[in-house]
Design an enzyme around this catalytic site. Structure first.
Site, PDB file in Angstrom:
ATOM      1  N   TYR A  61       0.938  -1.183   0.075  1.00  0.00           N
ATOM      2  CA  TYR A  61      -0.116   0.041   0.031  1.00  0.00           C
ATOM      3  C   TYR A  61       0.714   1.266  -0.062  1.00  0.00           C
ATOM      4  CZ  TYR A  61      -3.746  -3.331   1.081  1.00  0.00           C
ATOM      5  OH  TYR A  61      -4.829  -4.243   1.375  1.00  0.00           O
ATOM      6  N   ILE A 208     -17.737  -2.102   2.209  1.00  0.00           N
ATOM      7  CA  ILE A 208     -18.643  -1.132   1.628  1.00  0.00           C
ATOM      8  C   ILE A 208     -18.645  -1.179   0.213  1.00  0.00           C
ATOM      9  CG2 ILE A 208     -19.391   1.302   2.017  1.00  0.00           C
ATOM     10  CD1 ILE A 208     -17.654   1.523   4.516  1.00  0.00           C
ATOM     11  N   GLY A 211     -17.042   1.886  -1.484  1.00  0.00           N
ATOM     12  CA  GLY A 211     -17.903   3.151  -1.157  1.00  0.00           C
ATOM     13  C   GLY A 211     -19.181   3.137  -2.007  1.00  0.00           C
ATOM     14  N   LEU A 213     -21.604   1.174  -1.429  1.00  0.00           N
ATOM     15  CA  LEU A 213     -22.735   0.723  -0.513  1.00  0.00           C
ATOM     16  C   LEU A 213     -23.075   1.909   0.396  1.00  0.00           C
ATOM     17  CD1 LEU A 213     -21.810  -3.078   0.376  1.00  0.00           C
ATOM     18  CD2 LEU A 213     -24.081  -2.226  -0.768  1.00  0.00           C
TER      19      LEU A 213
HETATM   20  N1  LIG Z   1      -6.377  -8.482   0.890  1.00  0.00           N
HETATM   21  C1  LIG Z   1      -6.442  -7.618  -0.371  1.00  0.00           C
HETATM   22  O1  LIG Z   1      -6.421  -8.209  -1.371  1.00  0.00           O
HETATM   23  C2  LIG Z   1      -7.292  -6.309  -0.241  1.00  0.00           C
HETATM   24  C3  LIG Z   1      -8.113  -5.903  -1.257  1.00  0.00           C
HETATM   25  C4  LIG Z   1      -8.668  -4.695  -1.137  1.00  0.00           C
HETATM   26  C5  LIG Z   1      -8.843  -4.199   0.140  1.00  0.00           C
HETATM   27  N2  LIG Z   1      -8.206  -4.592   1.307  1.00  0.00           N
HETATM   28  C6  LIG Z   1      -8.235  -4.073   2.679  1.00  0.00           C
HETATM   29  O2  LIG Z   1      -9.641  -4.162   3.027  1.00  0.00           O
HETATM   30  C7  LIG Z   1      -9.664  -2.407   3.195  1.00  0.00           C
HETATM   31  C8  LIG Z   1     -11.150  -1.906   3.087  1.00  0.00           C
HETATM   32  O3  LIG Z   1     -11.273  -2.293   1.629  1.00  0.00           O
HETATM   33  P1  LIG Z   1     -11.497  -1.305   0.487  1.00  0.00           P
HETATM   34  O4  LIG Z   1     -10.621   0.205   0.951  1.00  0.00           O
HETATM   35  O5  LIG Z   1     -11.183  -1.602  -0.712  1.00  0.00           O
HETATM   36  O6  LIG Z   1     -13.019  -0.911   0.412  1.00  0.00           O
HETATM   37  P2  LIG Z   1     -14.083  -0.177   1.418  1.00  0.00           P
HETATM   38  O7  LIG Z   1     -13.824  -0.182   2.883  1.00  0.00           O
HETATM   39  O8  LIG Z   1     -15.334  -1.039   0.951  1.00  0.00           O
HETATM   40  O9  LIG Z   1     -14.446   1.093   0.914  1.00  0.00           O
HETATM   41  C9  LIG Z   1     -13.430   2.221   1.291  1.00  0.00           C
HETATM   42  C10 LIG Z   1     -14.013   3.532   0.741  1.00  0.00           C
HETATM   43  O10 LIG Z   1     -15.262   3.734   0.643  1.00  0.00           O
HETATM   44  C11 LIG Z   1     -15.707   5.334   0.876  1.00  0.00           C
HETATM   45  N3  LIG Z   1     -16.146   5.204   2.232  1.00  0.00           N
HETATM   46  C12 LIG Z   1     -15.588   4.735   3.430  1.00  0.00           C
HETATM   47  N4  LIG Z   1     -16.469   5.034   4.370  1.00  0.00           N
HETATM   48  C13 LIG Z   1     -17.412   5.811   3.978  1.00  0.00           C
HETATM   49  C14 LIG Z   1     -18.562   6.287   4.546  1.00  0.00           C
HETATM   50  N5  LIG Z   1     -18.871   5.862   5.832  1.00  0.00           N
HETATM   51  N6  LIG Z   1     -19.573   7.225   3.766  1.00  0.00           N
HETATM   52  C15 LIG Z   1     -18.998   7.338   2.485  1.00  0.00           C
HETATM   53  N7  LIG Z   1     -17.991   6.734   1.680  1.00  0.00           N
HETATM   54  C16 LIG Z   1     -17.278   5.895   2.594  1.00  0.00           C
HETATM   55  C17 LIG Z   1     -14.297   5.767   0.906  1.00  0.00           C
HETATM   56  O11 LIG Z   1     -13.940   5.889  -0.695  1.00  0.00           O
HETATM   57  P3  LIG Z   1     -14.681   7.210  -1.190  1.00  0.00           P
HETATM   58  O12 LIG Z   1     -14.618   8.528  -0.289  1.00  0.00           O
HETATM   59  O13 LIG Z   1     -13.287   7.756  -2.273  1.00  0.00           O
HETATM   60  O14 LIG Z   1     -15.541   6.878  -2.136  1.00  0.00           O
HETATM   61  C18 LIG Z   1     -13.215   4.796   1.310  1.00  0.00           C
HETATM   62  O15 LIG Z   1     -12.058   4.883   0.645  1.00  0.00           O
HETATM   63  C19 LIG Z   1      -8.568  -1.862   2.705  1.00  0.00           C
HETATM   64  O16 LIG Z   1      -8.352  -0.672   3.261  1.00  0.00           O
HETATM   65  C20 LIG Z   1      -7.519  -2.565   2.777  1.00  0.00           C
HETATM   66  O17 LIG Z   1      -6.813  -2.554   4.129  1.00  0.00           O
HETATM   67  C21 LIG Z   1      -7.458  -5.885   1.211  1.00  0.00           C
END
Ligand SMILES: NC(=O)c1ccc[n+]([C@@H]2O[C@H](COP(=O)([O-])OP(=O)(O)OC[C@H]3O[C@@H](n4cnc5c(N)ncnc54)[C@H](OP(=O)(O)O)[C@@H]3O)[C@@H](O)[C@H]2O)c1
Length: 310
Positions: A61, A208, A211, A213
């Site tokens: 990251y 989420i 974002g 959802l």
């Molecule tokens: N192991 C793997 O291969 C892998 C892959 C993906 C992720 N991950 C891990 O999982 C974590 C979470 O997954 P993710 O970041 O992909 O997706 P997520 O948690 O589903 O979405 C995060 C994004 O959603 C938006 N958001 C978050 N909270 C919000 C709220 N309360 N209201 C409105 N928008 C909101 C923000 O983006 P915007 O404001 O730009 O919309 C934020 O960057 C990552 O940080 C990482 O640590 C691991």
């Protein structure tokens, strides 16, 4: 549920964590545009003050920046932080010693002597599961990680990892996979059930759905960057699910769609690690804790999500 090993028990007591992919990533998350170090530090601090102590990062990251930022932020709090980080299987890493070496690099960036969970980020194109698990077992023996896990491992590969580690007397603590109301393969193909049986914590990433959802994006108002392209098929279908989430949220005293999305993951028995770019998002996501959707609400959400995903 099978007996959970004493080393990995702490993971089963954690209801939710915080994902740190957003910290430094410019490719998907546009770090530096609209948010930066100050905002993610605030998100970290709010999360910790809400009693959420489990932070998921990776050497990948921000090319190490996420780990370096976490190291800095931890110095400014007296609260305990549980760190999960990950080994990335680059093609030039084809020998098991590369894993311990990469962990040492992560510890240097984090400026700590050990982490709580060390995960293989993706299956390796060059190292088989036995070799990867030998490498993880070495990390446990070194004392530099308390537990080890995998990520993006399908069910059969996860079972092979579990057995392989068992031969080293090490428990497979977790499998971190994509799981949300809009991504339910691990639920449908039995991986989640198998994790529960074997005492492996299923850590749900993108809970989420990056974002989607939260309810702020639609076909007419797509998310920025690569997400617009990747979700072009899903965005026009979201409305019935978002509407139901809003209705259910109102019945719970005004819970937001993001909080419903996270609570749904928790009710399914997985550990969500939502990413947050700022205080407002982190604060809102913390509000997914301390209450539960009813069985009837879960069934309604499942049915509408099924109708979108079929
Ligand atoms: N192991 C793997 O291969 C892998 C892959 C993906 C992720 N991950 C891990 O999982 C974590 C979470 O997954 P993710 O970041 O992909 O997706 P997520 O948690 O589903 O979405 C995060 C994004 O959603 C938006 N958001 C978050 N909270 C919000 C709220 N309360 N209201 C409105 N928008 C909101 C923000 O983006 P915007 O404001 O730009 O919309 C934020 O960057 C990552 O940080 C990482 O640590 C691991």
């Amino acid at each position: 549920m099978s007996e959970i090993s004493s080393e990995t028990r702490f993971l089963h007591a954690i209801e939710m964590g915080l994902g740190a992919w957003q910290w430094g990533d410019r490719v998907v998350w546009q770090y530096g545009h609209g948010y930066g170090e100050k905002e993610v530090q605030d998100a970290f601090q709010v999360t910790i003050s809400e009693g959420i102590h489990f932070i998921d990062t990776a050497e990948l990251y921000g090319n190490g920046l996420s780990e370096r930022l976490l190291g800095r932020f931890m110095k400014e709090t007296n609260e305990a932080v549980l760190i999960a980080t990950k080994f990335f299987p680059w093609p030039w890493r084809f020998y098991k010693g590369a894993i311990l070496r990469a962990l040492k690099g992560s510890l240097a960036r984090l400026d700590v002597e050990g982490v709580d969970l060390y995960q293989i980020h993706w299956p390796s194109p060059l190292m088989n599961t036995d070799l990867l698990m030998e490498g993880l077992a070495e990390c446990i023996k070194s004392g530099m990680t308390r537990t080890v896990g995998v990520s993006n491992f399908g069910q059969s590969r996860m079972l092979a990892a579990y057995s392989s580690l068992a031969r080293h007397n090490v428990a497979l603590a977790s499998n971190q996979v994509h799981y949300s109301l809009l991504s339910r393969a691990v639920e449908k193909n039995g991986t989640l059930a198998r994790c529960k049986e074997l005492g492996i914590r299923l850590i749900a990433y993108s809970p989420i759905e990056k974002g989607l959802l939260a309810g702020k994006y639609s076909a007419d108002n797509p998310p920025p960057g690569s997400r617009a392209r990747n979700y072009s098929g899903l965005l026009p279908k979201l409305q019935p699910l978002l509407k139901l989430m809003t209705e259910i949220g109102q019945d719970h005293g005004g819970k937001s769609n993001a909080q419903i999305a996270l609570n749904w993951v928790i009710c399914k028995g997985a550990l969500p690690i939502p990413g947050a770019k700022n205080t407002a998002q982190a604060q809102e996501n913390a509000g997914a804790l301390g209450w539960r959707l009813t069985d009837e609400e879960m069934a309604k959400l499942d049915a509408v999500s099924d109708s979108i995903l079929e």
